[in-house]
Design a protein around this motif. Structure first.
Motif, PDB file in Angstrom:
ATOM      1  N   ASN A 132      83.265  78.328  18.071  1.00  0.00           N
ATOM      2  CA  ASN A 132      84.745  78.428  18.668  1.00  0.00           C
ATOM      3  C   ASN A 132      85.436  76.972  18.876  1.00  0.00           C
ATOM      4  N   ALA A 133      86.625  76.970  19.280  1.00  0.00           N
ATOM      5  CA  ALA A 133      87.403  75.662  19.352  1.00  0.00           C
ATOM      6  C   ALA A 133      86.604  74.777  20.287  1.00  0.00           C
ATOM      7  N   PRO A 134      86.518  73.517  20.062  1.00  0.00           N
ATOM      8  CA  PRO A 134      85.924  72.549  21.076  1.00  0.00           C
ATOM      9  C   PRO A 134      86.476  72.647  22.605  1.00  0.00           C
ATOM     10  N   THR A 135      85.548  72.581  23.479  1.00  0.00           N
ATOM     11  CA  THR A 135      85.862  72.561  24.995  1.00  0.00           C
ATOM     12  C   THR A 135      85.873  71.074  25.339  1.00  0.00           C
ATOM     13  N   PHE A 136      85.068  70.211  24.734  1.00  0.00           N
ATOM     14  CA  PHE A 136      85.246  68.725  25.043  1.00  0.00           C
ATOM     15  C   PHE A 136      85.642  67.949  23.780  1.00  0.00           C
ATOM     16  N   HIS A 137      86.492  67.158  24.091  1.00  0.00           N
ATOM     17  CA  HIS A 137      87.228  66.151  23.190  1.00  0.00           C
ATOM     18  C   HIS A 137      86.616  64.823  22.954  1.00  0.00           C
ATOM     19  N   GLU A 138      85.811  64.447  24.114  1.00  0.00           N
ATOM     20  CA  GLU A 138      85.063  63.095  23.896  1.00  0.00           C
ATOM     21  C   GLU A 138      83.861  63.297  24.503  1.00  0.00           C
ATOM     22  N   VAL A 139      82.755  62.317  24.156  1.00  0.00           N
ATOM     23  CA  VAL A 139      81.454  62.217  24.616  1.00  0.00           C
ATOM     24  C   VAL A 139      81.433  61.572  25.891  1.00  0.00           C
ATOM     25  N   ILE A 140      81.194  62.187  26.987  1.00  0.00           N
ATOM     26  CA  ILE A 140      80.873  61.468  28.278  1.00  0.00           C
ATOM     27  C   ILE A 140      79.437  61.480  28.657  1.00  0.00           C
ATOM     28  N   PHE A 141      78.863  60.436  28.882  1.00  0.00           N
ATOM     29  CA  PHE A 141      77.369  60.108  28.968  1.00  0.00           C
ATOM     30  C   PHE A 141      77.030  60.622  30.611  1.00  0.00           C
ATOM     31  N   ALA A 142      75.795  61.267  30.689  1.00  0.00           N
ATOM     32  CA  ALA A 142      75.403  61.521  31.897  1.00  0.00           C
ATOM     33  C   ALA A 142      75.015  60.438  32.564  1.00  0.00           C
ATOM     34  N   GLU A 143      74.965  60.339  33.979  1.00  0.00           N
ATOM     35  CA  GLU A 143      74.345  59.304  34.717  1.00  0.00           C
ATOM     36  C   GLU A 143      73.225  60.112  35.643  1.00  0.00           C
ATOM     37  N   LYS A 144      72.110  59.599  35.690  1.00  0.00           N
ATOM     38  CA  LYS A 144      71.202  60.353  36.446  1.00  0.00           C
ATOM     39  C   LYS A 144      71.226  60.140  38.022  1.00  0.00           C
ATOM     40  N   ASP A 145      71.073  61.109  38.797  1.00  0.00           N
ATOM     41  CA  ASP A 145      71.447  60.978  40.104  1.00  0.00           C
ATOM     42  C   ASP A 145      70.336  59.973  40.818  1.00  0.00           C
ATOM     43  N   GLU A 146      70.897  59.320  41.523  1.00  0.00           N
ATOM     44  CA  GLU A 146      70.000  58.516  42.421  1.00  0.00           C
ATOM     45  C   GLU A 146      69.054  59.358  43.260  1.00  0.00           C
ATOM     46  N   GLU A 147      67.919  58.733  43.661  1.00  0.00           N
ATOM     47  CA  GLU A 147      67.014  59.505  44.575  1.00  0.00           C
ATOM     48  C   GLU A 147      66.578  58.610  45.525  1.00  0.00           C
TER      49      GLU A 147
END
Length: 130
Positions: free
Chosen positions: A115-130
């Motif tokens: 299907n057509a893309p939902t995201f138009h750019e790559v967003i890097f994840a950030e690990k949750d701080e514990e």
């Protein structure tokens, strides 16, 4: 075609999206029954040691904490594969050029749709701080 063969083709698209810097997110969804494990997500994460993804197990119960782990794509595949058909019937790949859905039907056959893309750019994840 048996779902294992189709999933191999699907995973090739995952790897290709990573190589082209188009991989935005991968979601395992459509659980079988009502297990505590609700979703499994993969998101790209900035890493100095080669390409890594943040693997996240999301649970329905608020008493169960989500689990996050930073892995290579190959390591993530080994975690994801055992959940196919046992816990999840669909996997969605979100890239910046298209969305790709892998599904397993009741007969154990796999299929891939785009299907057509939902995201138009790559967003890097950030690990949750514990």
């Amino acid at each position: 075609m048996p779902y294992q063969n189709v999933f191999t083709l699907f995973w090739e698209q995952v790897k290709e999206s990573v190589e082209k810097n188009q991989f935005a997110k991968l979601t395992m969804a459509k659980t079988i029954g009502k297990p505590n494990l609700k979703n499994i997500f993969l998101r790209p994460v900035a890493s100095e040691n080669g390409y890594k993804v943040l693997l996240k197990f999301r649970y329905r119960s608020r008493e169960t904490e989500d689990i996050e782990e930073e892995l290579t794509l190959d390591e993530a595949l080994e975690v994801v594969k055992p959940h196919l058909k046992n816990s999840f019937l669909s996997v969605l790949l979100f890239t910046t050029t298209k969305d790709v859905t892998f599904k397993i039907n009741k007969k154990g056959m796999g299929s891939i749709t785009e299907n057509a893309p939902t995201f138009h750019e790559v967003i890097f994840a950030e690990k949750d701080e514990e």
